[in-house]
Write an enzyme that holds these catalytic residues in place. Structure first.
Site, mmCIF file in Angstrom:
data_model
loop_
_atom_site.group_PDB
_atom_site.id
_atom_site.type_symbol
_atom_site.label_atom_id
_atom_site.label_comp_id
_atom_site.label_asym_id
_atom_site.label_seq_id
_atom_site.Cartn_x
_atom_site.Cartn_y
_atom_site.Cartn_z
ATOM 1 N N GLU A 1 8.968 -3.450 13.370
ATOM 2 C CA GLU A 1 8.686 -2.564 12.527
ATOM 3 C C GLU A 1 7.675 -1.695 13.008
ATOM 4 O O GLU A 1 6.448 -2.257 12.814
ATOM 5 C CB GLU A 1 8.766 -3.261 11.060
ATOM 6 N N LYS B 1 -0.980 -7.395 -8.919
ATOM 7 C CA LYS B 1 -2.148 -7.531 -7.785
ATOM 8 C C LYS B 1 -1.420 -6.497 -6.713
ATOM 9 O O LYS B 1 -0.971 -6.825 -5.722
ATOM 10 C CB LYS B 1 -1.847 -8.874 -7.332
ATOM 11 N N PHE C 1 0.836 -1.195 0.233
ATOM 12 C CA PHE C 1 0.053 -0.036 -0.318
ATOM 13 C C PHE C 1 0.895 1.384 0.023
ATOM 14 O O PHE C 1 0.292 2.348 -0.436
ATOM 15 C CB PHE C 1 -1.074 0.000 1.187
ATOM 16 N N SER D 1 5.214 -6.943 3.744
ATOM 17 C CA SER D 1 5.833 -7.338 5.036
ATOM 18 C C SER D 1 6.592 -8.378 4.871
ATOM 19 O O SER D 1 6.384 -9.251 3.921
ATOM 20 C CB SER D 1 4.827 -7.012 6.144
ATOM 21 N N GLU E 1 -5.085 -3.751 -1.634
ATOM 22 C CA GLU E 1 -6.379 -3.765 -1.592
ATOM 23 C C GLU E 1 -6.902 -2.478 -0.912
ATOM 24 O O GLU E 1 -7.701 -1.902 -0.794
ATOM 25 C CB GLU E 1 -7.130 -4.769 -1.040
ATOM 26 N N ARG E 2 -5.790 -1.616 -0.295
ATOM 27 C CA ARG E 2 -5.945 -0.502 0.356
ATOM 28 C C ARG E 2 -6.047 0.772 -0.552
ATOM 29 O O ARG E 2 -6.762 1.638 -0.373
ATOM 30 C CB ARG E 2 -4.905 -0.165 1.360
ATOM 31 N N CYS F 1 9.539 1.802 3.725
ATOM 32 C CA CYS F 1 10.549 0.967 3.976
ATOM 33 C C CYS F 1 11.803 1.497 4.347
ATOM 34 O O CYS F 1 12.916 0.592 4.732
ATOM 35 C CB CYS F 1 10.382 -0.221 3.212
#
Ligand code: NAD
Length: 499
Positions: free
Chosen positions: A384, A174, A150, A227, A177-178, A282
């Site tokens: 994290e 893909k 996201f 993640s 979805e956020r 990140c």
């Protein structure tokens, strides 16, 4: 009004066929702004079959023609920067200047990908023996799956997809979805640029769609960013299905501040790298490691007023420093971790919990937070946090700072601030981290170099963009070829040598 979103397949919008949907929120207001279809296994299969046909023709398209389409796409990205930034801010929450920065770093890779005629050159040796010429070429691999997170819904699909397509493959994205609208819009722009239908596709969904790609016989490669828990699964599961997989994962990036560093510069760097994009990067710096007590004190003295001054705000508020987090769950998780840090004995100097903004009471905001005297055993050090929380550790020596960094499970990015070349050089050699900054707080390499971490920040052995990405998105063929008349001598049974 709630918008109904769609997949992008074969150069057009395709509605979801099933009854599984997700909701997309505006993180600044907490409102549902769109409904997103979640693809089933059979929907993913249709996308892959479509892409497979497209990949064959695209792989046969001349390399300069591919490059010309990438050039046109790059122009469209530049023309649509503002529109993309608005779309990005509305679903992700990041501020417009930050969104424009992300878009630019995506464009950088598209520009690099347009150089594919040079990048994909093979290797050739004339007459390696007996008038044999030996050459190696790089061919497309077919349909590539790209599973994206996201936090960079424009940049990361471009990082992997532009290189995959430049190499002659079809790409099935893909996205998270956020924030799915930017990936859809990118696909639309590719079509406008003249990319043949089916070469760039977007299929939305959750684990079911991801598993369908991971297990699909006609998808030989998966590029993932997200993640560590999910990335490790993607790497292991995809490998079980004999795919090549690269997975770029979570991080806990440290910045070491040496006693000889320019403290004002170091403090500013920590504010930008720690709190930009609300820490949802990140490559965010989440741990500051002062060498010596005097360094710690000098740093804290500068950091506290700067952190206190950071303002929360919606993506389109020109005064906003800290954007909302992506979901209500993320907000609750980060606030929970701040409380945990206090329980564990760290000193919370600036508390961002409970931050509320007039007119945006339902937004997922957490204010900028600052901990001091954080130690290696604490949860807030190990995890994290992915929020606007900066931890300053207890004072270290140079050696203990290096071992602290090397003992951490992540190794994505790291920085050292110093005026001493020897400290910087020794540090760069000793740390087991993929990307290192010397007086540079966010050392994200440019498109023409490779991007990637080490330890549990990356699974797989190739890098994102740069020359290494060509290796990931192609397969090699090596051809030994002889055209002389000397082969009429009859069969030779001994193992061939170069005599
Ligand atoms: P995420 O792992 O939750 O999601 C990433 C992708 O995986 C999404 O497309 C999601 O739909 C899919 N996914 C989620 N759960 C899944 C499951 N159980 N099975 C299969 N697929 C699943 O990550 P996120 O929250 O979107 O992104 C934030 C994370 O990504 C952070 O950890 C951050 O450090 C990392 N990240 C790493 C890099 C890097 O280059 N190393 C870059 C950006 C983000």
């Amino acid at each position: 009004m709630t918008e109904q979103l769609y997949h992008w397949v074969g150069g057009q919008k395709v509605n979801g066929e099933g009854d599984r949907f997700g909701e997309v929120y505006n993180p600044a207001t907490g409102e549902v702004i769109a409904k997103l279809p979640y693809a089933s296994r059979s929907e993913v299969d249709k996308v892959v079959q479509n892409a497979l046909v497209a990949a064959e023709a695209w792989g046969d398209t001349s390399v300069p023609k591919r490059s010309a389409i990438i050039f046109r796409f790059r122009e469209l990205l530049v023309q649509n920067k503002e529109k993309l930034a608005e779309m990005l801010g509305r679903e992700h929450g990041k501020t417009i200047p930050d969104a424009l920065g992300e878009i630019q770093r995506g464009i950088d890779v598209v520009e690099f990908a347009a150089g594919i005629p040079h990048l994909i050159k093979g290797e050739f040796n004339q007459n390696i023996g007996g008038n044999i010429d030996l050459y190696s070429i790089r061919e497309p691999i077919g349909v590539v799956g790209g599973i994206t997170p996201f936090n960079f819904p424009v940049m990361i699909p471009l990082w992997m997809g532009a290189m995959a397509v430049a190499c002659g493959n079809a790409f099935v994205n893909k996205p998270s979805e956020r924030d799915p609208s930017c990936p859809n819009f990118l696909a639309e722009l590719w079509t406008e640029a003249g990319l043949p239908d089916g070469v760039w596709n977007v299929v939305h969904g959750d684990k079911e769609a991801v598993d369908a790609l991971l297990e699909h016989d006609d998808v030989p490669a998966i590029s993932f960013v997200g993640s560590t828990g999910v990335g490790e699964y993607i790497y292991q599961h995809g490998s079980k299905f004999n795919k090549r997989v690269q997975a770029f994962c979570g991080a806990k990036n440290h910045m070491v501040i040496m006693p000889d560093a320019d403290m004002d510069q170091a403090a500013d760097a920590l504010i930008g790298a720690g709190f930009g994009s609300a820490g949802e990067r990140c490559m965010a710096i989440s741990v500051a490691v002062p060498v010596g007590k005097a360094t710690q004190d000098a740093l804290i003295e500068r950091l506290v007023p700067k952190v206190e001054a950071l303002k929360i705000g919606a993506y389109n508020d020109p005064n906003a420093d800290i954007n909302p987090l992506i979901t209500r769950q993320a907000q609750e998780r980060v606030e929970g971790l701040i409380s945990k840090g206090i329980e564990e004995g760290a000193d919370l100097l600036v508390d961002g919990r409970g931050a509320r903004l007039q007119g945006y009471e339902e937004g997922y905001f957490v204010g900028a937070s600052l901990f001091n005297n954080v130690t290696e055993e604490m949860e807030i050090y190990k995890t994290e946090i992915f929020g606007p929380v900066l931890s300053v550790t207890a004072p270290q020596t140079f050696d203990s700072a290096v071992s602290m960094i090397n003992n951490h499970e992540y190794g994505n990015g790291v920085a050292i601030f110093t005026r001493d070349g020897d400290s910087a050089r020794t540090f760069s050699k000793q740390v087991d981290v993929g990307m290192i900054g010397v007086n540079v707080p966010i050392p994200v390499p440019m498109a023409f170099h490779n991007f990637g971490g080490s330890k549990r920040s990356k699974f797989g052995d190739t890098q994102m963009h740069g020359p290494e990405s060509i290796r990931f998105f192609t397969k090699m063929k090596t051809i030994s070829s002889r055209w002389p008349s000397g082969i009429k001598e009859g069969a030779q049974l001994a193992f061939p040598t170069n005599d």
